[in-house]
Design an enzyme around this catalytic site. Sequence first.
Site, mmCIF file in Angstrom:
data_model
loop_
_atom_site.group_PDB
_atom_site.id
_atom_site.type_symbol
_atom_site.label_atom_id
_atom_site.label_comp_id
_atom_site.label_asym_id
_atom_site.label_seq_id
_atom_site.Cartn_x
_atom_site.Cartn_y
_atom_site.Cartn_z
ATOM 1 N N ASP A 191 4.065 0.896 3.165
ATOM 2 C CA ASP A 191 3.172 0.695 2.028
ATOM 3 C C ASP A 191 2.315 -0.526 2.328
ATOM 4 O O ASP A 191 1.970 -0.745 3.491
ATOM 5 C CB ASP A 191 3.955 0.564 0.728
ATOM 6 N N HIS A 226 -4.632 1.109 16.417
ATOM 7 C CA HIS A 226 -4.206 2.194 17.304
ATOM 8 C C HIS A 226 -3.254 3.107 16.545
ATOM 9 O O HIS A 226 -2.316 2.639 15.890
ATOM 10 C CB HIS A 226 -3.490 1.657 18.543
#
Length: 507
Positions: free
Chosen positions: A215, A290
């Site tokens: 989260d 990434h």
Amino acid sequence: MYVSRLLLFLAPLLVKGQLSGSVGPLTSVSSKSQTKTCNVLDYGAVADKSTDIGPALSSAWDECADGGVVYIPPGDYAIETWVKLSGGKACAIQLDGIIYRTGTDGGNMIMIEHTSDFEFFSSTSKGAFQGYGYEFHAKGSSDGPRILRLYDVSDFSVHDVALVDSPLFHFSMDTCSNGEVYNMAIRGGNMGGLDGIDVWSTNVWIHDVEVTNKDECVTVKSPSKNILVENIYCNWSGGCAMGSLGTDTDISDIVYRNVYTWKSNQMYMVKSNGGSGTVSNLVLENFIGHGNAYSLDIDSAWSSMSTIEGDGVELKNVTIRNWKGTEADGSQRGPIKVKCASGAPCTDVTVEDFAMWTESGDEQTYVCENAFGDGFCLADGDGTSTFTTTLTASAAPSGYSAPSMDADLETAFGTDSEIPIPTIPTSFYPGATPYSALAGASVSSSQVPAASSSAEAKFVASPATSSPTATSTAISSVDPVSAATTTATSHGHGKSHHKHQCRAHRH
């Protein structure tokens, strides 16, 4: 003045969106400890991992809250009853042990409120909370306590501690001011609702922090003003964000700089669905990503949020600069999504030096809706018209290649077994040196509560593309007090140029 106090010189020249004044405690832990030291062992605490430290911690706070250090020595402690530590001034909590949750109530395990000139830290960089959230999560429960909450705290710092596996949020700052948070590791389970750091405050500097969860990594909420977030490592996380934003949103002068995001939900998201108010003067620069699902994601109709009455939250004067790396699948979720409400369009938005490419497939999309400014799919204009534009790029932009971090996790932590307490890292963004050395870097094993590891840092006014230079004087807590001086400069990345082969579709 206290060595951990961050002094801001040349204030008229400071870049808009950075700090508005000094941050951190006003007096040193060394000075506080000379006033009084309250060792929790003297108030009934036992380092046996079963005796409840809550009552002893409350009693020690009562004795030292008006000037002194509450000292939790190395060892393993249990906490069954939560503590609300209220009032006080010129006080500190030195957590050199590890506190393990054994209670099951909701609320906040540790809450600090209505306090000024405050420091929460570990002098060894080994102090930690183990929340054992998996005991809730394995049963499918999203209930349970949060670990640490600060409310109405001013002139403070939190540093050199690890917060692990909270049943709910890990660390929140509510209506605080003039704070510094740094040298922290937060490690949670792979599910929503386990926020890393949430802040809705004024004049707070958050830097050199690693977060693992699913989260919020480091998220700004409303109302907030003058928040500077730097050198952040979202290591298999939800990613950094703003929101969720609702009615009467009031956020301004926010800078995120040097944010590295690996295998997360997004690199940065602004999330709302209806509502009202304004976000202004937002800078998101020097981002590397990434393997993330989303990269830049501004969504004014976020489907995970119930619709709120109102035309939408207005975003204005937003700069996205120097983003590099790769996204998981650019055809499904392109690296740029700026979708703004027709009743509250985004204006004065700039996207520049942005070069990212897909890890899967051979094309990616850029989507803009009611977003006006300069760059990619943004439209010229003042926001008086409505539009939707989708660009499709079929060739990788030049300069998108970006470094990775050696500590990138191979997999997320689950929700059904214990999550190990990490060592606080010494690197949070490729090529950037942390502003302050770890407190425990120069501390011997014969630890006693005598002084802080906080650091004096003087900002040098700089362009928005540069990070401030900090000169840090680290003070160990070995008795007698000894000092080690380090100078750290955060390094930015050079600009990259991009060329795209795009097909534009405007509706």
